[in-house]
Design an enzyme around this catalytic site. Structure first.
Site, PDB file in Angstrom:
ATOM      1  N   CYS A  37       0.816  -1.204   0.000  1.00 24.62           N
ATOM      2  CA  CYS A  37       0.000   0.000   0.000  1.00 24.62           C
ATOM      3  C   CYS A  37       0.855   1.261   0.000  1.00 24.62           C
ATOM      4  CB  CYS A  37      -0.941   0.005   1.198  1.00 24.62           C
ATOM      5  SG  CYS A  37      -0.118  -0.280   2.760  1.00 24.62           S
ATOM      6  N   CYS A 107      -2.797  -2.626   8.654  1.00 25.96           N
ATOM      7  CA  CYS A 107      -2.404  -1.349   9.267  1.00 25.96           C
ATOM      8  C   CYS A 107      -2.028  -1.555  10.726  1.00 25.96           C
ATOM      9  CB  CYS A 107      -3.539  -0.334   9.195  1.00 25.96           C
ATOM     10  SG  CYS A 107      -4.099  -0.007   7.519  1.00 25.96           S
TER      11      CYS A 107
END
Lengths: 142, 239
Positions: A37, A107
């Site tokens: 990402c 995350c």
């Protein structure tokens, strides 16, 4: 996809954004990233050498709302803990607290990695204090 | 994605009973279309698993096969042959799209070798958590530093722009960074080409293959960071 209220709260009011002197022996710096990402996260801790308590923590993250919220929460959680207690923080705790959906779990993983990396850096700097240097994980050949 | 082993078996024609290569699309004796069996894209084209591939030859083969496999040719054939031609035509298109692009081909062949790029980072995290050590980052720390610094500059640029001002010095820095990253992409492409050739020519040396595969993964991870950054830099430089 909707973010949970807690993610939005951290995103709008991130705690402990900033930086500390990475050359200070009291400071451990973790810089981690995920190539998928493109997120990068820097998490720093300031440790009291006597008590091994994390007295301050700062972060700076470039990434999505969940990455920012995860690292913001991580700095809140490590503060006041000893380094050993901080190592107990698991990404699943972060997922639960922030109600992260499955696609955003990476995350929270990044935040856990950052805590470990910061503590590892601090330990490496303080080998003289009897700390064991972090052992790098060998990349599995298979 | 299912990993399909390289085929070794013979294929017996359903129509005339003669022996064919396992990846034959048509019977060499009677010319009948053979059943569709799930296979990897290299086998589908009857090609060995290689990173370097002759694109012109592949294209020729693609057009030949698409003419011969086209469902229109099978409207009068049995239901099974109609089904096979549909399935094969669809795989043919996927295989062509994947194999013609060198990078898509690289990721595909790596996946056949059991390497899933998107999961590299997660696997490293799991290993670190399991052993209680610091995670081995999948990209080198110098690149992470570079990415971080550049993101700081991008943020400044966005803030300057939001305030209605453009910072010419910052703009120059970003343009230099952009140039530098394009250069790095170019270099990594050359490195990749070298690794492809090295892997292709070491069929009998598993250790060399492992090392070259790992280097390819490193390069691809690095490239994916750089591409994301370039996208952000281009965006910030737009005025």
């Amino acid at each position: 996809m909707a973010y949970s209220d807690k993610v939005i709260e951290h995103y709008n009011n991130p705690r402990n954004v900033g930086q500390m002197d990475k050359n200070s022996t009291a400071v451990g710096t973790g810089l981690v990233g995920a190539p998928e990402c493109g997120d990068v996260m820097r998490l720093q801790i300031k440790v009291n050498p006597e008590t091994r308590v994390i007295e301050d923590a700062k972060f700076k993250t470039f990434g999505c709302g969940s990455a920012i919220a995860s690292s913001s929460l991580a700095t809140e959680w490590v503060k006041g803990k000893t380094v050993d207690e901080a190592l107990e923080i698991k990404n699943t705790d972060i997922v639960k607290e922030l109600a992260l959906p499955p696609v955003k779990i990476h995350c929270s993983v990044l935040a856990e990695d950052a805590i470990r990396a910061a503590i590892g850096d601090w330990k490496k700097k303080n080998v003289a204090l009897g700390e064991q240097a972090a052992v790098p994980v060998a990349i599995a050949a298979n | 994605m299912t990993v399909v082993a390289e085929p070794s078996k013979k294929l017996v024609c359903w129509s005339c009973g003669s022996d064919n290569d396992a990846d034959a699309q048509f019977c060499a004796t009677c010319g009948k279309l053979q059943p569709y069996t799930p296979t990897d894209y290299f086998s589908f084209f009857g090609l060995p698993r290689r990173f370097v591939l002759d694109r012109v030859a592949l294209e020729k083969q693609f057009y030949q096969l698409s003419r011969k496999l086209h469902p229109d040719l099978y409207v009068r054939a049995g239901a099974q042959e109609q089904q096979w031609s549909l399935e094969k035509s669809s795989v043919l298109n996927d295989a062509w799209r994947t194999l013609r692009e060198p990078l898509a081909r690289t990721e595909y062949l790596l996946s056949l070798l059991g390497i899933r790029l998107e999961e590299q980072s997660r696997d490293a995290s799991d290993r670190a958590a399991a052993s209680g050590t610091v995670k081995q980052q999948v990209v080198p720390s110098d690149l992470l530093e570079e990415v971080f610094e550049l993101n700081m500059q991008l943020e400044e640029m966005r803030m300057a722009k939001a305030g209605g001002a453009d910072d010419p010095e910052l703009r120059r820095d970003l343009e230099a960074a952009r140039e530098n990253f394009y250069q790095q992409l170019k270099v990594s492409e050359q490195d990749l080409q070298r690794l492809w050739a090295e892997w292709d020519s070491s069929a009998d040396n598993e250790a060399t293959r492992q090392t070259t595969q790992e280097k390819m993964v490193d390069l691809l991870n690095r490239r994916s960071y750089i591409r994301n950054l370039l996208r952000d830099v281009e965006e910030a430089l737009k005025s």
